[in-house]
Design an enzyme around this catalytic site. Structure first.
Site, PDB file in Angstrom:
ATOM      1  N   ALA A  47      -0.647 -28.948   1.397  1.00 25.85           N
ATOM      2  CA  ALA A  47      -0.732 -27.489   1.386  1.00 25.85           C
ATOM      3  C   ALA A  47      -1.133 -26.939   2.746  1.00 25.85           C
ATOM      4  CB  ALA A  47      -1.740 -27.040   0.319  1.00 25.85           C
ATOM      5  N   GLU A  48      -2.179 -27.509   3.350  1.00 28.28           N
ATOM      6  CA  GLU A  48      -2.627 -26.994   4.641  1.00 28.28           C
ATOM      7  C   GLU A  48      -1.587 -27.228   5.725  1.00 28.28           C
ATOM      8  OE1 GLU A  48      -6.416 -26.498   7.568  1.00 28.28           O
ATOM      9  OE2 GLU A  48      -6.691 -27.421   5.602  1.00 28.28           O
ATOM     10  N   THR A  49      -0.904 -28.349   5.660  1.00 27.69           N
ATOM     11  CA  THR A  49       0.136 -28.637   6.649  1.00 27.69           C
ATOM     12  C   THR A  49       1.260 -27.620   6.570  1.00 27.69           C
ATOM     13  OG1 THR A  49      -0.389 -31.001   6.619  1.00 27.69           O
ATOM     14  CG2 THR A  49       1.808 -30.373   7.411  1.00 27.69           C
TER      15      THR A  49
END
Length: 123
Positions: A47-49
């Site tokens: 998700a953060e990527t």
């Protein structure tokens, strides 16, 4: 650009990337917890990527996108195949960008819902 990064080590592949939407997938195998299920932290990394890539594209080459908040709700487990994440921009301002990220298994069932906010800074 992502060679040698955590995203590379986790096997994340980018399928689509733009300022409003980023799509990528990650193998479950190699990213599991001891019970053989996709690790919640692996979902958070995906998700953060994806959200960070969208924010960086939105920011443009003169600025950096730095994650300042991430939350994740895990809905179901995945134990094989790939999970696919779709990051959709919900706010794209001058100093902040926020993305909602939906992660689903190969049957299209939602595994995780996340939200990422990035601060946009001058280089």
């Amino acid at each position: 650009m992502h060679e040698g990064t955590l995203a590379d080590r986790m096997g994340i592949e980018f399928l689509e990337a733009g300022p409003e939407r980023v799509v990528g997938r990650m193998p479950v195998e190699g990213n599991t917890q001891p019970y053989g299920l996709l690790h919640g932290g692996a979902s958070a990394v995906l998700a953060e990527t994806l959200g960070s890539v969208g924010a960086a594209i939105h920011a443009g080459p003169e600025r950096l996108a730095v994650g300042i908040e991430l939350n994740a709700t895990h809905h179901r487990s995945a134990s094989s195949g790939f999970v696919t994440g779709v990051a959709t921009r919900v706010h794209g301002g001058r100093t902040l960008a926020t993305y909602e990220i939906e992660i689903a298994d190969e049957q299209g069932r939602r595994v995780c819902t996340s939200r990422l906010t990035c601060m946009l800074r001058e280089r």
